[in-house]
Motif scaffolding. Sequence first.
Motif, PDB file in Angstrom:
ATOM      1  N   VAL A 291      76.523  45.660 -34.245  1.00 34.11           N
ATOM      2  CA  VAL A 291      75.836  46.666 -35.046  1.00 34.11           C
ATOM      3  C   VAL A 291      74.415  46.816 -34.526  1.00 34.11           C
ATOM      4  O   VAL A 291      73.657  45.865 -34.469  1.00 34.11           O
ATOM      5  N   SER A 292      74.059  48.023 -34.154  1.00 32.79           N
ATOM      6  CA  SER A 292      72.736  48.274 -33.591  1.00 32.79           C
ATOM      7  C   SER A 292      71.708  48.508 -34.694  1.00 32.79           C
ATOM      8  O   SER A 292      72.050  48.769 -35.846  1.00 32.79           O
ATOM      9  N   GLU A 293      70.441  48.435 -34.310  1.00 31.80           N
ATOM     10  CA  GLU A 293      69.367  48.750 -35.254  1.00 31.80           C
ATOM     11  C   GLU A 293      69.495  50.180 -35.740  1.00 31.80           C
ATOM     12  O   GLU A 293      69.236  50.457 -36.909  1.00 31.80           O
ATOM     13  N   ASP A 294      69.898  51.093 -34.872  1.00 30.18           N
ATOM     14  CA  ASP A 294      70.055  52.491 -35.291  1.00 30.18           C
ATOM     15  C   ASP A 294      71.110  52.628 -36.376  1.00 30.18           C
ATOM     16  O   ASP A 294      70.920  53.343 -37.356  1.00 30.18           O
ATOM     17  N   LYS A 295      72.221  51.938 -36.221  1.00 31.77           N
ATOM     18  CA  LYS A 295      73.275  52.018 -37.235  1.00 31.77           C
ATOM     19  C   LYS A 295      72.772  51.460 -38.570  1.00 31.77           C
ATOM     20  O   LYS A 295      73.052  52.017 -39.630  1.00 31.77           O
ATOM     21  N   LEU A 296      72.001  50.388 -38.512  1.00 29.04           N
ATOM     22  CA  LEU A 296      71.419  49.838 -39.733  1.00 29.04           C
ATOM     23  C   LEU A 296      70.504  50.844 -40.408  1.00 29.04           C
ATOM     24  O   LEU A 296      70.536  51.005 -41.629  1.00 29.04           O
ATOM     25  N   LYS A 297      69.692  51.532 -39.631  1.00 27.53           N
ATOM     26  CA  LYS A 297      68.791  52.547 -40.199  1.00 27.53           C
ATOM     27  C   LYS A 297      69.583  53.633 -40.905  1.00 27.53           C
ATOM     28  O   LYS A 297      69.235  54.046 -42.013  1.00 27.53           O
ATOM     29  N   VAL A 298      70.646  54.085 -40.277  1.00 25.31           N
ATOM     30  CA  VAL A 298      71.496  55.125 -40.868  1.00 25.31           C
ATOM     31  C   VAL A 298      72.059  54.646 -42.207  1.00 25.31           C
ATOM     32  O   VAL A 298      71.997  55.361 -43.213  1.00 25.31           O
ATOM     33  N   LEU A 299      72.592  53.450 -42.227  1.00 20.75           N
ATOM     34  CA  LEU A 299      73.192  52.922 -43.451  1.00 20.75           C
ATOM     35  C   LEU A 299      72.163  52.691 -44.544  1.00 20.75           C
ATOM     36  O   LEU A 299      72.417  52.960 -45.716  1.00 20.75           O
ATOM     37  N   ILE A 300      70.983  52.224 -44.171  1.00 22.92           N
ATOM     38  CA  ILE A 300      69.929  51.968 -45.145  1.00 22.92           C
ATOM     39  C   ILE A 300      69.479  53.271 -45.803  1.00 22.92           C
ATOM     40  O   ILE A 300      69.228  53.307 -47.011  1.00 22.92           O
ATOM     41  N   VAL A 301      69.397  54.350 -45.040  1.00 22.74           N
ATOM     42  CA  VAL A 301      68.995  55.643 -45.612  1.00 22.74           C
ATOM     43  C   VAL A 301      69.909  56.005 -46.784  1.00 22.74           C
ATOM     44  O   VAL A 301      69.443  56.407 -47.851  1.00 22.74           O
ATOM     45  N   GLY A 302      71.195  55.836 -46.618  1.00 19.62           N
ATOM     46  CA  GLY A 302      72.131  56.149 -47.695  1.00 19.62           C
ATOM     47  C   GLY A 302      72.031  55.185 -48.860  1.00 19.62           C
ATOM     48  O   GLY A 302      72.131  55.595 -50.020  1.00 19.62           O
ATOM     49  N   LYS A 303      71.811  53.916 -48.582  1.00 18.82           N
ATOM     50  CA  LYS A 303      71.725  52.916 -49.655  1.00 18.82           C
ATOM     51  C   LYS A 303      70.472  53.103 -50.501  1.00 18.82           C
ATOM     52  O   LYS A 303      70.541  53.021 -51.723  1.00 18.82           O
ATOM     53  N   VAL A 304      69.323  53.336 -49.879  1.00 15.88           N
ATOM     54  CA  VAL A 304      68.091  53.447 -50.663  1.00 15.88           C
ATOM     55  C   VAL A 304      68.067  54.732 -51.492  1.00 15.88           C
ATOM     56  O   VAL A 304      67.424  54.773 -52.542  1.00 15.88           O
ATOM     57  N   ALA A 305      68.780  55.754 -51.057  1.00 16.46           N
ATOM     58  CA  ALA A 305      68.797  57.017 -51.790  1.00 16.46           C
ATOM     59  C   ALA A 305      69.308  56.834 -53.217  1.00 16.46           C
ATOM     60  O   ALA A 305      68.896  57.556 -54.130  1.00 16.46           O
ATOM     61  N   LYS A 306      70.135  55.854 -53.415  1.00 16.28           N
ATOM     62  CA  LYS A 306      70.694  55.605 -54.745  1.00 16.28           C
ATOM     63  C   LYS A 306      69.658  55.070 -55.726  1.00 16.28           C
ATOM     64  O   LYS A 306      69.874  55.087 -56.919  1.00 16.28           O
ATOM     65  N   PHE A 307      68.529  54.619 -55.215  1.00 17.62           N
ATOM     66  CA  PHE A 307      67.490  54.021 -56.052  1.00 17.62           C
ATOM     67  C   PHE A 307      66.252  54.902 -56.161  1.00 17.62           C
ATOM     68  O   PHE A 307      65.181  54.435 -56.535  1.00 17.62           O
ATOM     69  N   ILE A 308      66.432  56.182 -55.843  1.00 13.25           N
ATOM     70  CA  ILE A 308      65.335  57.139 -55.882  1.00 13.25           C
ATOM     71  C   ILE A 308      65.770  58.348 -56.692  1.00 13.25           C
ATOM     72  O   ILE A 308      66.911  58.798 -56.593  1.00 13.25           O
ATOM     73  N   SER A 309      64.832  58.863 -57.494  1.00 10.34           N
ATOM     74  CA  SER A 309      65.085  60.084 -58.259  1.00 10.34           C
ATOM     75  C   SER A 309      64.193  61.187 -57.729  1.00 10.34           C
ATOM     76  O   SER A 309      62.998  60.989 -57.540  1.00 10.34           O
ATOM     77  N   TRP A 310      64.807  62.354 -57.522  1.00  7.83           N
ATOM     78  CA  TRP A 310      64.090  63.533 -57.061  1.00  7.83           C
ATOM     79  C   TRP A 310      63.835  64.431 -58.257  1.00  7.83           C
ATOM     80  O   TRP A 310      64.727  64.652 -59.073  1.00  7.83           O
ATOM     81  N   GLU A 311      62.641  64.978 -58.319  1.00  8.54           N
ATOM     82  CA  GLU A 311      62.298  65.887 -59.411  1.00  8.54           C
ATOM     83  C   GLU A 311      63.190  67.127 -59.370  1.00  8.54           C
ATOM     84  O   GLU A 311      63.728  67.558 -60.366  1.00  8.54           O
ATOM     85  N   LYS A 312      63.340  67.699 -58.195  1.00  7.83           N
ATOM     86  CA  LYS A 312      64.156  68.902 -58.020  1.00  7.83           C
ATOM     87  C   LYS A 312      65.480  68.484 -57.409  1.00  7.83           C
ATOM     88  O   LYS A 312      65.545  68.103 -56.255  1.00  7.83           O
TER      89      LYS A 312
END
Length: 174
Positions: free
Chosen positions: A24-45
């Motif tokens: 697993v490359s660092e790039d693949k980790l970055k891709v996966l992390i983007v999706g995981k952290v999105a679940k813990f963020i709320s967007w106003e719009k």
Amino acid sequence: MVMSKIFKLLFTLMIFAFTVNANVSEDKLKVLIVGKVAKFISWEKSDNKNFVITILNNPFGDMFDKAFKGKKIKKKDVEIKYIDNIDQLGFTNILYISNKDSKNLDTILERVKGKNILTVSGIRGFAQKKGAMQIYFASQKVKLKINLDTAKEDNLKIKSSLLRIADVIRGDDS
């Protein structure tokens, strides 16, 4: 309290599992992390029918397409967009800014300021330069650095469970 401990444990285990796997490359980790952290963020719009992730000057090949094909974030289908210039940016929830754009970072961040977009990058010093979330690696572990002031200016609400496992800075702190 229990949920945040469970999240932290699962997040740590996920990261550990990926870091020990040599394939697993660092790039693949970055891709996966983007999706995981999105679940813990709320967007106003959040009235768009899809959850949109935009990659500026894509360094990942088709990793985003493969990782998010048929997936949902915030109960919405994930749509991946690729752009070569910030002028092409339309609606997006997350903008990943590649290392290729480090020279234009100030201009890019100024263009998206206050637009309810989570900016994410692996550029060194990204969070200190007023990017919302930096993904970096230290001691063979993935780490997050969050600029809380930038997130607030962009009307993003980040759950405390994510803030507890990240390095949180304010403004342009070093």
